[in-house]
Design an enzyme around this catalytic site. Structure first.
Site, PDB file in Angstrom:
ATOM      1  N   PHE A 123       0.816  -1.213   0.068  1.00 55.60           N
ATOM      2  CA  PHE A 123      -0.029   0.051  -0.021  1.00 55.60           C
ATOM      3  C   PHE A 123       0.776   1.305   0.008  1.00 55.60           C
ATOM      4  O   PHE A 123       1.696   1.486   0.797  1.00 55.60           O
ATOM      5  CB  PHE A 123      -0.810   0.161   1.310  1.00 55.60           C
ATOM      6  N   GLY A 124       0.690   1.977  -1.032  1.00 54.06           N
ATOM      7  CA  GLY A 124       1.608   3.390  -1.177  1.00 54.06           C
ATOM      8  C   GLY A 124       0.668   4.466  -0.727  1.00 54.06           C
ATOM      9  O   GLY A 124       0.233   5.145  -1.714  1.00 54.06           O
ATOM     10  N   THR A 126       2.234   7.037   1.798  1.00 55.26           N
ATOM     11  CA  THR A 126       3.221   8.029   2.439  1.00 55.26           C
ATOM     12  C   THR A 126       4.160   8.662   1.453  1.00 55.26           C
ATOM     13  O   THR A 126       4.499   7.840   0.577  1.00 55.26           O
ATOM     14  CB  THR A 126       3.906   7.439   3.745  1.00 55.26           C
ATOM     15  N   ALA A 130       3.995  13.714   2.773  1.00 50.97           N
ATOM     16  CA  ALA A 130       2.655  13.441   3.351  1.00 50.97           C
ATOM     17  C   ALA A 130       2.920  12.225   4.018  1.00 50.97           C
ATOM     18  O   ALA A 130       2.837  11.106   3.654  1.00 50.97           O
ATOM     19  CB  ALA A 130       2.027  13.291   2.146  1.00 50.97           C
ATOM     20  N   THR A 158       6.159  -0.857   2.693  1.00 53.72           N
ATOM     21  CA  THR A 158       6.356  -2.236   2.994  1.00 53.72           C
ATOM     22  C   THR A 158       6.005  -3.209   1.832  1.00 53.72           C
ATOM     23  O   THR A 158       5.187  -3.023   1.249  1.00 53.72           O
ATOM     24  CB  THR A 158       5.599  -2.530   4.363  1.00 53.72           C
ATOM     25  N   GLU A 383       1.451   3.097  10.451  1.00 55.03           N
ATOM     26  CA  GLU A 383       0.066   3.139  10.290  1.00 55.03           C
ATOM     27  C   GLU A 383      -0.719   4.283  11.233  1.00 55.03           C
ATOM     28  O   GLU A 383      -1.614   4.072  11.850  1.00 55.03           O
ATOM     29  CB  GLU A 383      -0.601   1.819  10.568  1.00 55.03           C
TER      30      GLU A 383
END
Ligand SMILES: Cc1cc2nc3c(=O)[nH]c(=O)nc-3n(C[C@H](O)[C@H](O)[C@H](O)COP(=O)(O)OP(=O)(O)OC[C@H]3O[C@@H](n4cnc5c(N)ncnc54)[C@H](O)[C@@H]3O)c2cc1C
Length: 404
Positions: A123-124, A126, A130, A158, A383
């Site tokens: 999951f991208g 960051t 931001a 990750t 997270e």
């Protein structure tokens, strides 16, 4: 705890605990030191179905509830947090947005290979500018014929190198603030195709790989060292319209919901770390002799371990309750933030406390507790930092006050 768990939950917990003890424990230190991704044991986790625990069987998963998934993360983290985060980022961040917000076609195309662990996902969100403030997303998605062209860079992602399917956020309408952010499914080959092919998993040539997706060097981190963390660069990448996830402008709201569930996973990972450290310290204290008796017999040692055991019990209730609420389809955002906040801070207290109980031995890499302490720190950051968790909880408190 039996109010939460069935016989099937206990059996799954036992299966994962045995696997972690027998297969992961012997290699955890080696991978922590080298930083090499543990392809072999990750492949074994895939064979056990651990990459698709809360996914319906018809989509390739184990068809279990969220509590089952939480137990898996907790048991893996008792032995090694890098293995646990590899499963966690894949499941709650990489795969669950497709399950929650995808079309039927997107689910049947992308979820089965992820749920079977044939390939890894991530999951991208960051970016360099931001982090806590995800509304600062600068990655742009320009509408073009047949789809979008994405340009930007996501940092600290990750599974970015080893994985093949990613959910990324990009701005489709700069004038609309957070309502101008949209999610996309982007595919790129794993960085280690040869390794993946030799292991028999990790790469699927038939995925719709997009030109222009690149990754940076693996980050050299304090903890979670065997987990693959890298920059994910989107260099004028064409993404077909059928790989847009949800409607335009829904990306921000959707990832907020994704992160709520992900936080229960980080709580479980933190809990596992605390439990693993407590167990190591207790075992050491009962055999280590000083002043003619086991150090366990000194009251300060007993009290420290008793306090930590009490906190672990509290953390288990918070975490299992948040997962149970999610399984019941009830609101769980507040409880997820509380579980993540409490358990990640507990993981730091427990790992530091375990080192103190074990003295110099705990300070060396001969024992897992120093690794656990390094692995625990990121749980207070990832997270959503714990300051952000406090903001989320305070927002719920304010809403409650306004209603009363
Ligand atoms: C190992 C690792 C893995 C990761 N994996 C992923 C991944 O898979 N996908 C992904 O998208 N991201 C990932 N991240 C990024 C992670 O989610 C961010 O690091 C996190 O959200 C915090 O952002 P930041 O590091 O930019 O901190 P910043 O936002 O720069 O915060 C710095 C400090 O300011 C505080 N702060 C900021 N805003 C406020 C505020 N409003 N009130 C009070 N305090 C505030 C923060 O709490 C923190 O203490 C990963 C990071 C790491 C280290």
């Amino acid at each position: 705890m039996d109010r939460y768990f069935t016989k099937e939950h206990h059996e799954l917990r036992e299966l994962v605990a045995r696997f972690a003890r027998e297969e992961i424990a012997p290699v955890a230190r080696e991978h922590d030191e080298s930083g090499d991704f543990p392809w072999r044991t990750v492949g074994q986790m895939a064979e056990l179905g651990l990459f698709g625990v809360p996914v319906p069987a018809e989509l390739g998963g184990l068809g279990r509830d969220y509590l089952s998934y939480i137990l898996v993360i907790e048991e893996l983290a008792k032995v090694d947090a890098s293995h646990a985060i590899t499963v966690s980022a894949h499941t709650t961040l990489g795969m669950s947005p497709i399950l929650s917000f995808g079309t039927g076609e997107q689910k049947s195309r992308f979820v089965p290979p992820l749920a079977r662990g044939e390939i890894l996902g991530g999951f991208g969100l960051t970016e360099a500018g931001a982090g806590s403030d995800a509304s600062g997303t600068r990655t742009r998605a320009q509408r073009v014929e047949g789809g979008y062209r994405l340009s930007g860079a996501k940092v600290f992602i990750t599974n970015a190198g080893v994985g093949e399917i990613f959910i990324v956020t990009a701005v489709t309408d700069p004038a609309s603030g957070t309502h101008g952010i949209t999610s996309f499914i982007v595919c790129k080959p794993t960085v280690d195709v040869a390794k993946a092919e030799s292991q028999g998993f990790g790469h699927r040539a038939e995925l719709p790989f997009s030109e222009g997706v690149r990754v940076g060097e693996k980050e050299d981190k304090m903890g979670w060292r065997a987990s693959d963390t890298r920059e994910l660069i989107l260099d004028d990448v064409f993404v077909p319209a059928e790989q847009r996830l949800g409607n335009e402008g829904q990306g921000f709201a959707n990832f907020m919901r994704t992160l709520d569930a992900g936080r229960i996973g980080i709580a479980a990972l933190s809990l596992g770390l605390a439990e693993g450290a407590l167990e190591a310290a207790g075992r050491h204290a009962s055999t280590r002799q000083q002043f003619g008796r086991p150090v366990w017999e000194f009251q300060p040692v007993q009290f420290r371990l008793a306090d930590l055991a009490t906190e672990v019990e509290a953390g288990r209730h918070l975490t299992y309750h948040a997962a149970w609420l999610r399984d019941q389809g009830r609101p769980f955002s507040r409880e997820a933030a509380m579980a993540k906040l409490y358990c990640s801070e507990l993981a730091m207290r427990a790992t530091l406390g375990a080192i103190q109980v074990m003295g110099a031995a705990g300070y060396t890499s001969e024992h897992p507790v120093e690794r656990m302490m390094r692995d625990a720190k990121i749980c207070e950051i990832g997270e959503g930092t714990n300051e952000i968790q406090r903001l989320v909880i305070a927002r719920h408190l304010a809403a409650q006050l306004a209603r009363s």
